[in-house]
Design an enzyme around this catalytic site. Structure first.
Site, short mmCIF file in Angstrom:
data_model
loop_
_atom_site.label_atom_id
_atom_site.label_comp_id
_atom_site.label_asym_id
_atom_site.label_seq_id
_atom_site.Cartn_x
_atom_site.Cartn_y
_atom_site.Cartn_z
N GLY A 160 1.09 -0.98 -0.06
CA GLY A 160 0.24 0.14 0.19
C GLY A 160 0.65 1.33 -0.39
N MET A 163 -3.50 -6.52 -7.82
CA MET A 163 -3.01 -7.28 -8.89
C MET A 163 -4.11 -8.29 -9.43
SD MET A 163 -0.09 -6.49 -7.96
CE MET A 163 1.14 -7.74 -9.35
N ARG A 164 -5.07 -7.94 -9.50
CA ARG A 164 -6.42 -8.78 -10.67
C ARG A 164 -6.45 -8.21 -11.94
NH1 ARG A 164 -7.49 -12.77 -8.10
NH2 ARG A 164 -6.57 -13.56 -5.59
N LEU A 165 -6.79 -8.61 -12.78
CA LEU A 165 -7.17 -8.34 -14.30
C LEU A 165 -8.71 -8.14 -14.02
CD1 LEU A 165 -5.61 -10.68 -16.68
CD2 LEU A 165 -5.54 -8.19 -16.31
N HIS A 191 1.76 2.21 -13.63
CA HIS A 191 2.76 1.64 -13.82
C HIS A 191 4.16 2.38 -13.92
CE1 HIS A 191 3.96 -2.57 -16.66
NE2 HIS A 191 4.52 -2.39 -16.97
#
Length: 205
Positions: free
Chosen positions: A15, A94-96, A113
């Site tokens: 975080g 961290m999930r699509l 990014h």
């Protein structure tokens, strides 16, 4: 509602970017934006504790409790709508995402990014740039369109590789650039300065 521009932060880990946004909010560095919700897919992640200590409401869930991604995203969407969220800010989530959220928040969901997209998308972008031997890398804030780091670019900041660099030193400078750029971009959205026309994004002065 008490604030004029409401954001939800999605995160999965430590975080650090969530903390940078929180710190900016406390210092009036997000303009009129306020963090009203943290969405986290790992209930025991340190970011969840950061939110609790800061008094930010959380939506914590375990994806394994659901048959499909669309099922938990439908619950998230309902929570976002109930809180009248204006902007989703992905900060190490961290999930699509599926169309359940992407379509509903198209143009109102951003990600950061650690490379100068379209170079080095996906995982381990800093390591990819390091291994490739580039002279300049950096960070990109982009809109989310459902692809892997393929959305229109909102802002970028270059980070040069120095002659005596180490990978750790480069990572530190890139993360510092992230913590500076992301709150700034959120403030632009809160101020209504971001205009999207296809893949062209203009920030009004």
């Amino acid at each position: 509602m008490s604030c004029s521009y409401r954001i939800a932060v999605f995160a999965s880990g430590q975080g650090s970017n969530f903390q940078a946004l929180l710190d900016a909010s406390r210092a009036a560095g997000l303009g009129s934006a306020e963090i009203v919700l943290l969405v986290c897919d790992k209930p025991l992640a340190p970011v969840a504790e950061r939110a609790r200590q800061a008094g930010v409401d959380t939506f914590l869930f375990n994806p394994k409790d659901y048959e499909r991604r669309e099922d938990y995203e439908a619950e998230i969407a309902a929570e976002l709508e109930r809180r009248e969220v204006d902007l989703i800010v992905l900060a190490g989530y961290m999930r699509l995402l599926t169309a359940v959220l992407v379509d509903r928040y198209m143009g109102r969901m951003i990600n950061i990014h650690p490379s100068l997209l379209p170079a080095f998308p996906g995982k381990n972008a800093i390591g990819q740039a390091w291994d490739y031997g580039v002279k300049v890398t950096g960070v990109t804030v982009h809109l989310v369109d459902g692809g892997m780091d393929t959305g229109p670019v909102v802002a970028q900041e270059a980070v040069p590789l120095l002659a005596d660099d180490s990978l750790d030193a480069l990572e530190e400078r890139i993360h510092a650039a992230e913590k500076k750029l992301y709150p700034q971009v959120v403030s632009w959205f809160a101020e209504g300065r971001v205009i999207v026309d296809g893949r062209k994004v203009t920030v009004l002065q």
